[in-house]
Design a protein around this motif. Sequence first.
Motif, short mmCIF file in Angstrom:
data_model
loop_
_atom_site.label_atom_id
_atom_site.label_comp_id
_atom_site.label_asym_id
_atom_site.label_seq_id
_atom_site.Cartn_x
_atom_site.Cartn_y
_atom_site.Cartn_z
N ILE A 1 0.86 -1.18 0.00
CA ILE A 1 0.00 0.00 0.00
C ILE A 1 0.89 1.23 0.00
O ILE A 1 1.79 1.35 0.83
CB ILE A 1 -0.92 0.03 1.23
N VAL A 2 0.66 2.12 -0.94
CA VAL A 2 1.36 3.40 -1.00
C VAL A 2 0.35 4.49 -0.65
O VAL A 2 -0.72 4.55 -1.25
CB VAL A 2 1.95 3.67 -2.40
N GLU A 3 0.70 5.33 0.32
CA GLU A 3 -0.20 6.42 0.71
C GLU A 3 0.46 7.77 0.49
O GLU A 3 1.53 8.05 1.02
CB GLU A 3 -0.62 6.31 2.18
N PHE A 4 -0.19 8.63 -0.29
CA PHE A 4 0.20 10.03 -0.43
C PHE A 4 -0.59 10.79 0.63
O PHE A 4 -1.83 10.81 0.61
CB PHE A 4 -0.15 10.55 -1.82
N MET A 5 0.13 11.41 1.59
CA MET A 5 -0.55 12.02 2.72
C MET A 5 -0.02 13.42 3.04
O MET A 5 1.05 13.81 2.62
CB MET A 5 -0.43 11.12 3.96
N ASP A 6 -0.85 14.15 3.78
CA ASP A 6 -0.54 15.50 4.25
C ASP A 6 -0.93 15.56 5.72
O ASP A 6 -2.05 15.19 6.08
CB ASP A 6 -1.34 16.52 3.42
N TYR A 7 -0.02 16.02 6.58
CA TYR A 7 -0.27 16.02 8.01
C TYR A 7 -1.43 16.91 8.43
O TYR A 7 -2.01 16.71 9.49
CB TYR A 7 1.00 16.44 8.77
N ARG A 8 -1.79 17.90 7.62
CA ARG A 8 -2.87 18.82 7.98
C ARG A 8 -4.19 18.42 7.34
O ARG A 8 -5.19 19.13 7.48
CB ARG A 8 -2.50 20.25 7.56
N CYS A 9 -4.21 17.29 6.67
CA CYS A 9 -5.40 16.82 5.97
C CYS A 9 -6.31 16.07 6.94
O CYS A 9 -5.90 15.06 7.54
CB CYS A 9 -4.99 15.92 4.80
N GLY A 10 -7.55 16.53 7.08
CA GLY A 10 -8.48 15.90 8.01
C GLY A 10 -8.77 14.45 7.66
O GLY A 10 -8.86 13.59 8.55
N TYR A 11 -8.92 14.15 6.38
CA TYR A 11 -9.21 12.77 5.99
C TYR A 11 -7.99 11.87 6.13
O TYR A 11 -8.12 10.67 6.36
CB TYR A 11 -9.77 12.73 4.57
N CYS A 12 -6.78 12.45 5.99
CA CYS A 12 -5.58 11.67 6.27
C CYS A 12 -5.55 11.27 7.74
O CYS A 12 -5.19 10.13 8.08
CB CYS A 12 -4.32 12.46 5.92
N ARG A 13 -5.92 12.20 8.60
CA ARG A 13 -5.95 11.91 10.03
C ARG A 13 -7.04 10.89 10.36
O ARG A 13 -6.87 10.05 11.25
CB ARG A 13 -6.16 13.20 10.82
N LYS A 14 -8.14 10.97 9.65
CA LYS A 14 -9.20 9.99 9.86
C LYS A 14 -8.75 8.60 9.41
O LYS A 14 -9.06 7.58 10.05
CB LYS A 14 -10.46 10.41 9.09
N ALA A 15 -8.03 8.55 8.29
CA ALA A 15 -7.57 7.27 7.75
C ALA A 15 -6.43 6.68 8.56
O ALA A 15 -6.24 5.45 8.56
CB ALA A 15 -7.12 7.45 6.29
N PHE A 16 -5.66 7.52 9.25
CA PHE A 16 -4.43 7.08 9.91
C PHE A 16 -4.63 5.89 10.85
O PHE A 16 -3.96 4.85 10.70
CB PHE A 16 -3.80 8.26 10.66
N PRO A 17 -5.55 5.95 11.83
CA PRO A 17 -5.71 4.78 12.72
C PRO A 17 -6.27 3.57 11.99
O PRO A 17 -5.99 2.43 12.40
CB PRO A 17 -6.67 5.29 13.80
N GLU A 18 -7.03 3.79 10.94
CA GLU A 18 -7.60 2.67 10.20
C GLU A 18 -6.53 1.95 9.37
O GLU A 18 -6.53 0.72 9.28
CB GLU A 18 -8.75 3.16 9.33
N VAL A 19 -5.63 2.73 8.78
CA VAL A 19 -4.51 2.11 8.06
C VAL A 19 -3.64 1.34 9.04
O VAL A 19 -3.21 0.21 8.77
CB VAL A 19 -3.68 3.18 7.32
N GLU A 20 -3.38 1.93 10.21
CA GLU A 20 -2.61 1.23 11.24
C GLU A 20 -3.27 -0.08 11.64
O GLU A 20 -2.61 -1.11 11.79
CB GLU A 20 -2.44 2.13 12.48
N GLU A 21 -4.58 -0.04 11.83
CA GLU A 21 -5.31 -1.25 12.21
C GLU A 21 -5.24 -2.31 11.12
O GLU A 21 -5.07 -3.50 11.40
CB GLU A 21 -6.78 -0.89 12.51
N LEU A 22 -5.36 -1.89 9.88
CA LEU A 22 -5.26 -2.81 8.76
C LEU A 22 -3.89 -3.49 8.73
O LEU A 22 -3.79 -4.71 8.60
CB LEU A 22 -5.50 -2.06 7.45
N ILE A 23 -2.84 -2.69 8.88
CA ILE A 23 -1.48 -3.23 8.85
C ILE A 23 -1.27 -4.20 10.01
O ILE A 23 -0.70 -5.29 9.84
CB ILE A 23 -0.45 -2.09 8.93
#
Length: 257
Positions: free
Chosen positions: A105-127
Amino acid sequence: MTHLTFRPLRPLALIAALTLGGAAQAEEIDFGNMSPEQEAAFGAKVRDYLMTNPQVIMEAVALLEQQEAQQQAAADDALVETNAEALFNDGYSWVGGNPEGDITIVEFMDYRCGYCRKAFPEVEELIKTDGNIRLIVKEFPILGEASLVSSKFAIATQIVAGDEAYEQVHNALMALEGGPGKPVLTRLATTLGLDADAILAEMDSDEVQRRIADTRALAQRMQINGTPSFVMGGEMLRGYVPLDGMRQIVEQARAEQ
């Protein structure tokens, strides 16, 4: 990755295909060379049919959307294939999860992006729960100066202190409230036991700037203009995807291997 493909029809032909009994008959009509009388007769016939069967309009719209989605998926597959080396083996992007995982999985992310922050724990859980996924993070700051400063700090940390330190800083920045000013970043580095002065000095280095520029160029080639954006098992995903959706995509990617 394989996708079904359809020969695209023009919107008018889509309507004709449904009103006149099929795509083949519709494509036999030369819409560009109809006489005014033929156009009037055809228009009247289509109008009468649609007034009697208004659901046909929605069927035509759904078919057009399906065709466009299939064409976009095929174009995205080509972009992933063309840019595979930069996506999966650029030599500097942080790699987490299982480095030998069967799905990347490759993720293009921005630390100030609200949806990136929403996805962050879910990506962690998936991994964490999957155990066989390789995660690559692409620093893609597009939401202003605070985003850029955060990415420069994270990349500088990786250069100065290594991948483990980068992961700690990355996780902290995803949860950071307020702006990433120098006092905040200094305190963050110190709290993690890192050399704050060395990291801050590295932030404006040529190497940090090169990595950000290279990732931006890659995103431009991939036609990515928002975050989060993912390449998941070879499939482009433009935008936030909930955990259950990511699990389904991973399962499908494994089935296609």
